[in-house]
Scaffold this motif. Sequence first.
Motif, PDB file in Angstrom:
ATOM      1  N   LEU A 158       0.846  -1.186   0.000  1.00  0.00           N
ATOM      2  CA  LEU A 158       0.000   0.000   0.000  1.00  0.00           C
ATOM      3  C   LEU A 158       0.884   1.239   0.000  1.00  0.00           C
ATOM      4  O   LEU A 158       1.732   1.402   0.886  1.00  0.00           O
ATOM      5  N   VAL A 159       0.685   2.112  -0.988  1.00  0.00           N
ATOM      6  CA  VAL A 159       1.507   3.305  -1.149  1.00  0.00           C
ATOM      7  C   VAL A 159       0.603   4.522  -1.302  1.00  0.00           C
ATOM      8  O   VAL A 159      -0.385   4.491  -2.052  1.00  0.00           O
ATOM      9  N   LEU A 160       0.964   5.599  -0.610  1.00  0.00           N
ATOM     10  CA  LEU A 160       0.168   6.827  -0.619  1.00  0.00           C
ATOM     11  C   LEU A 160       0.907   7.952  -1.336  1.00  0.00           C
ATOM     12  O   LEU A 160       2.136   8.019  -1.293  1.00  0.00           O
ATOM     13  N   PRO A 161       0.150   8.865  -1.958  1.00  0.00           N
ATOM     14  CA  PRO A 161       0.768  10.022  -2.605  1.00  0.00           C
ATOM     15  C   PRO A 161       1.056  11.130  -1.591  1.00  0.00           C
ATOM     16  O   PRO A 161       0.626  11.056  -0.436  1.00  0.00           O
ATOM     17  N   MET A 162       1.738  12.160  -2.055  1.00  0.00           N
ATOM     18  CA  MET A 162       1.962  13.353  -1.227  1.00  0.00           C
ATOM     19  C   MET A 162       0.661  14.138  -1.104  1.00  0.00           C
ATOM     20  O   MET A 162      -0.277  13.924  -1.853  1.00  0.00           O
ATOM     21  N   ASN A 163       0.678  15.047  -0.142  1.00  0.00           N
ATOM     22  CA  ASN A 163      -0.379  16.066  -0.014  1.00  0.00           C
ATOM     23  C   ASN A 163      -1.779  15.510   0.205  1.00  0.00           C
ATOM     24  O   ASN A 163      -2.739  15.984  -0.393  1.00  0.00           O
ATOM     25  N   ILE A 164      -1.870  14.504   1.052  1.00  0.00           N
ATOM     26  CA  ILE A 164      -3.191  14.030   1.463  1.00  0.00           C
ATOM     27  C   ILE A 164      -3.304  14.220   2.972  1.00  0.00           C
ATOM     28  O   ILE A 164      -2.282  14.275   3.676  1.00  0.00           O
ATOM     29  N   PRO A 165      -4.506  14.310   3.499  1.00  0.00           N
ATOM     30  CA  PRO A 165      -4.676  14.528   4.940  1.00  0.00           C
ATOM     31  C   PRO A 165      -4.518  13.223   5.730  1.00  0.00           C
ATOM     32  O   PRO A 165      -5.497  12.620   6.165  1.00  0.00           O
ATOM     33  N   TYR A 166      -3.286  12.812   5.892  1.00  0.00           N
ATOM     34  CA  TYR A 166      -2.986  11.550   6.581  1.00  0.00           C
ATOM     35  C   TYR A 166      -2.221  11.874   7.851  1.00  0.00           C
ATOM     36  O   TYR A 166      -1.151  12.472   7.798  1.00  0.00           O
ATOM     37  N   LYS A 167      -2.762  11.481   8.984  1.00  0.00           N
ATOM     38  CA  LYS A 167      -2.190  11.833  10.278  1.00  0.00           C
ATOM     39  C   LYS A 167      -1.224  10.774  10.795  1.00  0.00           C
ATOM     40  O   LYS A 167      -1.400  10.234  11.870  1.00  0.00           O
ATOM     41  N   SER A 168      -0.208  10.506  10.010  1.00  0.00           N
ATOM     42  CA  SER A 168       0.844   9.573  10.404  1.00  0.00           C
ATOM     43  C   SER A 168       2.095  10.378  10.720  1.00  0.00           C
ATOM     44  O   SER A 168       2.487  11.249   9.940  1.00  0.00           O
TER      45      SER A 168
END
Length: 163
Positions: free
Chosen positions: A58-68
Motif C-alpha cells: 500500500l503506497v500513498l501520494p503526497m499532499n493528502i490529509p494523513y495523520k501519520s
Amino acid sequence: MMQISFVDRDELTLISKINEEAIPAVNTVSKKEFIWFYENSIYFKKVTVEKILAGFLLVLPMNIPYKSLNYSWFSKRFNNFAYIDRIAVKEEYKSLGIGTLLYSDLEQSLPKDIKIIACEYNIKPLNKVSQNFHQKMEYKNVGTQFTENNTKEVSLMIKKIND
C-alpha cells in the motif's frame, strides 16, 4: 505461480486479516481505515500464489490529509515522493520474493514526476528482516524518530527513482 494485480475493494477484509497477522511489523488498521487507504492510495497491489492472496503493498501520494507521524516527517522534508505505508506477506509465503516483486513493480508503476519512494522500518524493536530487505533494495536512511509514545523507533528511508 505468482501474479500481481490491483487490490479489489471486496478484498479489503482479507487484506485487513493479513495486516493483523503481520503485527508488530505493521500497526493495526480498521476496515474503515483500509477503505480510506483504498480510496486515497497511489498504488495498492496484491500478489496471489495459486489464486491465494499472499501479500500486499500500500503506497500513498503526497499532499493528502494523513495523520501519520512518519508520513508527516517525509512531507516536511521532501517533494515528489510516494510513501510506502505498509507491506504485509502471509507467513507461509515469506521468502518467495513477494516483497521484491511488489517493490520492483512499484518503481516501474509510479508516474515519472515522482522522484522518491519513502518508507520506514522499526529499529526499536529491530525488524531485522525489514532492515535487510530495504538495504538489499537500495533504500538509504535519512533519519530516525520515535513513535507510539516512544515505544518504537523507526529508520526513515528513501530511494531515488526516475532520475
